[in-house]
Design an enzyme around this catalytic site. Sequence first.
Site: not given
Length: 265
Positions: A102, A238
């Site tokens: 990320s 995610h």
Amino acid sequence: MSTQRTQGSQDADDELWVRRFHPAPEKPVRLVCLPHAGGSASFFFPFSAALAPHADVLAIQYPGRQDRRGEPLLGTVQELTDAVLEALRPWHDRPLVFFGHSMGAVLSFELARRFEREGAPVQGLIASGRRAPTVHREENVHQRGDDALIAEIRALSGTDTGLLADEELLRMVLPAIRSDYKAIETYRYRPDGTQPPLTSPVSVLTGESDPRVSIPEAQAWQELSSGKFTFRSFPGGHFYLTPRQAEVTRAVAEDLAAFARVPAN
């Protein structure tokens, strides 16, 4: 720019930034792991254990969390890049590979660019759970209230469940989380005239149902390097890499082996 790394040569600043949970000094490459927004070096502890047979694994600890909670926060990707770059210089006595998740993927990219500009390209870049830096989405989570920020964290399921259950503790770490969100949400890729900016191979890992990264956005990383590009997707969102740890570590180990076979520039 390589600096000889000798036992006992760490200084205090180095120790603050770089965590080495499972030292493997005999390995020919160092894998530098950079956490997500709100994350800490300990997120990579299980990955470090699994990957120690393949690399000397280092995990980066950003200021403002855990044992660095009292330190000033860094609210831009540029500031974080500058600080991590300096902390890594003593460790560059052997090839580096970056593995960022990320926000950590963007930091990894900017660090790789910096090393490349200095004439010391990294051996490879593994970008996880992040769209390519050239792909921009307008996001403002860092400007929302505490409750909305907590809701975002819970929705992505990226924070330790024990922390999420402890409201008081969670609110204590919110300033660091908000600072990280500000850094990544205000980040803008700036070309420097070098197209593409990297020559090292790039591997991209992503969750197939990640609400923050589409498959085309993840595949856009291919435009940023003239080196070999590898793409893998995994079931999950995610934070797909937590339940898929065995598969992810296997993929990273494969990348490390493939990067080592690429001739140095």
